[in-house]
Design a protein around this motif. Structure first.
Motif, PDB file in Angstrom:
ATOM      1  N   THR A  55      -3.282   4.913   0.946  1.00  0.00           N
ATOM      2  CA  THR A  55      -3.719   5.331   2.273  1.00  0.00           C
ATOM      3  C   THR A  55      -3.496   6.833   2.382  1.00  0.00           C
ATOM      4  O   THR A  55      -2.508   7.365   1.866  1.00  0.00           O
ATOM      5  CB  THR A  55      -2.950   4.635   3.425  1.00  0.00           C
ATOM      6  OG1 THR A  55      -1.601   5.115   3.459  1.00  0.00           O
ATOM      7  CG2 THR A  55      -2.974   3.123   3.307  1.00  0.00           C
ATOM      8  N   GLN A  70      -2.439   9.020   4.980  1.00  0.00           N
ATOM      9  CA  GLN A  70      -1.767   8.657   6.229  1.00  0.00           C
ATOM     10  C   GLN A  70      -0.661   9.658   6.557  1.00  0.00           C
ATOM     11  O   GLN A  70      -0.035  10.227   5.654  1.00  0.00           O
ATOM     12  CB  GLN A  70      -1.160   7.252   6.031  1.00  0.00           C
ATOM     13  CG  GLN A  70      -0.453   6.683   7.220  1.00  0.00           C
ATOM     14  CD  GLN A  70       0.069   5.249   7.005  1.00  0.00           C
ATOM     15  OE1 GLN A  70       0.730   4.718   7.877  1.00  0.00           O
ATOM     16  NE2 GLN A  70      -0.209   4.619   5.895  1.00  0.00           N
ATOM     17  N   MET A 113       1.196  -4.431   2.912  1.00  0.00           N
ATOM     18  CA  MET A 113      -0.231  -4.294   3.208  1.00  0.00           C
ATOM     19  C   MET A 113      -1.101  -4.789   2.046  1.00  0.00           C
ATOM     20  O   MET A 113      -1.033  -4.263   0.944  1.00  0.00           O
ATOM     21  CB  MET A 113      -0.547  -2.812   3.457  1.00  0.00           C
ATOM     22  CG  MET A 113      -2.015  -2.525   3.606  1.00  0.00           C
ATOM     23  SD  MET A 113      -2.345  -0.747   3.559  1.00  0.00           S
ATOM     24  CE  MET A 113      -4.130  -0.778   3.369  1.00  0.00           C
ATOM     25  N   SER A 126      -0.926  -0.659  11.793  1.00  0.00           N
ATOM     26  CA  SER A 126       0.138   0.332  11.585  1.00  0.00           C
ATOM     27  C   SER A 126       0.759   0.729  12.923  1.00  0.00           C
ATOM     28  O   SER A 126       0.186   0.463  13.987  1.00  0.00           O
ATOM     29  CB  SER A 126      -0.429   1.584  10.912  1.00  0.00           C
ATOM     30  OG  SER A 126      -1.204   2.310  11.846  1.00  0.00           O
ATOM     31  N   LEU A 164      -5.006  -2.685   9.249  1.00  0.00           N
ATOM     32  CA  LEU A 164      -4.730  -2.607   7.811  1.00  0.00           C
ATOM     33  C   LEU A 164      -5.127  -3.868   7.051  1.00  0.00           C
ATOM     34  O   LEU A 164      -4.810  -4.011   5.873  1.00  0.00           O
ATOM     35  CB  LEU A 164      -3.238  -2.304   7.587  1.00  0.00           C
ATOM     36  CG  LEU A 164      -2.720  -0.974   8.160  1.00  0.00           C
ATOM     37  CD1 LEU A 164      -1.220  -0.839   7.971  1.00  0.00           C
ATOM     38  CD2 LEU A 164      -3.431   0.218   7.536  1.00  0.00           C
ATOM     39  N   VAL A 218       1.432  -7.668   7.230  1.00  0.00           N
ATOM     40  CA  VAL A 218       1.056  -6.394   7.863  1.00  0.00           C
ATOM     41  C   VAL A 218      -0.389  -6.457   8.379  1.00  0.00           C
ATOM     42  O   VAL A 218      -1.307  -6.757   7.613  1.00  0.00           O
ATOM     43  CB  VAL A 218       1.185  -5.236   6.841  1.00  0.00           C
ATOM     44  CG1 VAL A 218       0.667  -3.933   7.432  1.00  0.00           C
ATOM     45  CG2 VAL A 218       2.622  -5.089   6.373  1.00  0.00           C
ATOM     46  N   GLY A 247       0.821  -1.198   0.000  1.00  0.00           N
ATOM     47  CA  GLY A 247       0.000   0.000   0.000  1.00  0.00           C
ATOM     48  C   GLY A 247       0.860   1.255   0.000  1.00  0.00           C
ATOM     49  O   GLY A 247       1.988   1.240   0.499  1.00  0.00           O
ATOM     50  N   SER A 248       0.312   2.325  -0.560  1.00  0.00           N
ATOM     51  CA  SER A 248       1.022   3.607  -0.567  1.00  0.00           C
ATOM     52  C   SER A 248       0.809   4.325   0.773  1.00  0.00           C
ATOM     53  O   SER A 248      -0.306   4.348   1.292  1.00  0.00           O
ATOM     54  CB  SER A 248       0.494   4.464  -1.713  1.00  0.00           C
ATOM     55  OG  SER A 248       0.811   5.824  -1.501  1.00  0.00           O
ATOM     56  N   ASP A 249       1.850   4.901   1.323  1.00  0.00           N
ATOM     57  CA  ASP A 249       1.751   5.737   2.530  1.00  0.00           C
ATOM     58  C   ASP A 249       2.028   7.175   2.110  1.00  0.00           C
ATOM     59  O   ASP A 249       3.169   7.535   1.809  1.00  0.00           O
ATOM     60  CB  ASP A 249       2.778   5.265   3.577  1.00  0.00           C
ATOM     61  CG  ASP A 249       2.914   6.236   4.752  1.00  0.00           C
ATOM     62  OD1 ASP A 249       2.136   7.203   4.833  1.00  0.00           O
ATOM     63  OD2 ASP A 249       3.818   6.015   5.576  1.00  0.00           O
ATOM     64  N   CYS A 282       8.225  -2.560   7.132  1.00  0.00           N
ATOM     65  CA  CYS A 282       8.266  -2.465   5.659  1.00  0.00           C
ATOM     66  C   CYS A 282       9.724  -2.397   5.201  1.00  0.00           C
ATOM     67  O   CYS A 282      10.134  -3.046   4.239  1.00  0.00           O
ATOM     68  CB  CYS A 282       7.564  -1.191   5.174  1.00  0.00           C
ATOM     69  SG  CYS A 282       5.898  -1.006   5.795  1.00  0.00           S
ATOM     70  N   ALA A 291       6.311   4.616   5.370  1.00  0.00           N
ATOM     71  CA  ALA A 291       6.064   3.168   5.364  1.00  0.00           C
ATOM     72  C   ALA A 291       5.609   2.759   3.959  1.00  0.00           C
ATOM     73  O   ALA A 291       5.751   3.527   3.000  1.00  0.00           O
ATOM     74  CB  ALA A 291       4.999   2.805   6.408  1.00  0.00           C
ATOM     75  N   GLY A 292       5.090   1.532   3.844  1.00  0.00           N
ATOM     76  CA  GLY A 292       4.489   1.084   2.587  1.00  0.00           C
ATOM     77  C   GLY A 292       5.416   1.209   1.391  1.00  0.00           C
ATOM     78  O   GLY A 292       6.636   1.129   1.500  1.00  0.00           O
TER      79      GLY A 292
HETATM   80  C1  LIG Z   1       0.701   1.559   3.514  1.00  0.00           C
HETATM   81  C2  LIG Z   1       1.244   1.023   4.792  1.00  0.00           C
HETATM   82  N1  LIG Z   1       1.786  -0.207   4.807  1.00  0.00           N
HETATM   83  C3  LIG Z   1       2.292  -0.725   5.956  1.00  0.00           C
HETATM   84  C4  LIG Z   1       2.256   0.006   7.114  1.00  0.00           C
HETATM   85  C5  LIG Z   1       2.797  -0.606   8.407  1.00  0.00           C
HETATM   86  O1  LIG Z   1       3.752   0.133   8.998  1.00  0.00           O
HETATM   87  C6  LIG Z   1       1.692   1.310   7.070  1.00  0.00           C
HETATM   88  N2  LIG Z   1       1.624   2.101   8.161  1.00  0.00           N
HETATM   89  N3  LIG Z   1       1.200   1.778   5.888  1.00  0.00           N
END
Ligand SMILES: Cc1ncc(CO)c(N)n1
Ligand SMILES: Nc1ncnc2c1ncn2[C@@H]1O[C@H](COP(=O)(O)OP(=O)(O)OP(=O)(O)O)[C@@H](O)[C@H]1O
Length: 264
Positions: free
Chosen positions: A40, A42, A78, A108, A114, A105, A9-11, A210, A16-17
């Motif tokens: 996400t 985030q 994720m 978070s 998640l 995962v 997943g994108s953070d 990650c 992260a991610g």
């Molecule tokens: C997208 C994403 N993947 C993994 C984690 C776990 O740290 C996170 N916070 N966000």
């Protein structure tokens, strides 16, 4: 140049991610590619929202990647739903992907969930059997082994239960321990190996899981064996934490580029 793929997943906060994975792969000397499972919204304090891609769109990303630049290693992070996990398992099997690191995962660092309950079952059933290694942290290992983990002996027991149950090697990460930050590698028919880590007094640990799994995948891509890859990954994450970056109001990101010079 060796190549690695992250399926995660994108953070939006960048710590992260997908963002942590790509920075880590680059810092570890491999070419990074990504198939995104979800966006996400985030930052260091919260996950405000999640938007998943469709299984069809994830499959299209994987087809584009594997039919052009073949990854020497793959890391999964994720993946929130069972349908997406089934898509990944199907494509990794179809393309006979090798060197697969599965980071299961679940929650978070900022404590947001998640993955759905149903998806945990699919992860166990479809993805774990394809993995070269899975990398649960202590809370994730408690769920996977159905036991509480407090002591070093509990970690050894849990890693064995998980590895035997799901037929894969297990790196049980000790980042959630109190005293040190030592991780345990369990492999079938081998003696368990401890990777001892000194706990770095840094509250900014967003994305450590990650980062570690991507560093392991990068080293596997370079042809190193699993033990050597974990050892190198541990050195890398310790360096990234020791650089003491301090950004954001919550548990902040690490400095993935700690070894990169700032001026050219
Ligand atoms: C997208 C994403 N993947 C993994 C984690 C776990 O740290 C996170 N916070 N966000
Ligand atoms: N304070 C610390 N000092 C040194 N190493 C650490 C520290 N915290 C975590 N680590 C290391 O970072 C790696 C990731 O472990 P951790 O248990 O934090 O993963 P995680 O909980 O999955 O991470 P995330 O916060 O991204 O979900 C492990 O190698 C662990 O030993």
């Amino acid at each position: 140049m060796k190549t690695a793929l992250t399926i995660a997943g994108s953070d939006s906060g960048g710590g992260a991610g997908i963002q942590a994975d790509i920075k880590t792969m680059m810092a570890n000397g491999v070419y990074a590619m990504s198939a995104i499972t979800a966006l996400t919204a985030q930052n260091t304090t919260k996950v405000a929202d999640i938007m998943e891609v469709t299984p069809q769109f994830l499959a299209e990303q994987l087809d584009c990647i594997f039919t052009d630049i073949r990854p020497d290693a793959v890391k999964t992070g994720m993946v929130a739903s069972a349908a997406l996990i089934r898509t990944i398992a199907g494509k990794l099997t179809e393309y006979q992907a090798e060197n697969i690191v599965v980071d299961p995962v679940m929650v978070s660092t900022s404590r947001a969930r998640l993955i759905s309950e149903e998806a945990i079952e699919t992860l166990k059933e479809k993805l774990f059997p394809l993995a070269t290694v899975i990398t649960p942290n202590i809370p994730e290992a408690e769920v996977l082994a159905d036991m509480e983990i407090e002591t070093v002996q509990d970690m050894e027991k849990a890693a064995e239960v998980i590895g035997t149950r799901y037929g894969c090697s297990v790196l049980l990460k000790g980042g959630h321990q109190k005293n040190d930050a030592s991780d345990l590698l369990w492999q079938k028919d081998k003696k368990p190996v401890w990777f001892h880590g000194v706990r770095i007094d840094n509250p900014n640990t967003h994305g450590t899981g990650c980062t570690l799994s991507s560093a392991i995948a990068s080293n596997l891509a370079k042809g190193r064996d699993l033990e050597t890859s974990v050892e190198a990954a541990k050195r890398y994450i310790s360096g990234a934490l020791a650089a003491m970056l301090d950004l954001g109001a919550g548990s902040g990101p690490m400095n993935h580029g700690f070894a990169i010079k700032e001026e050219w």
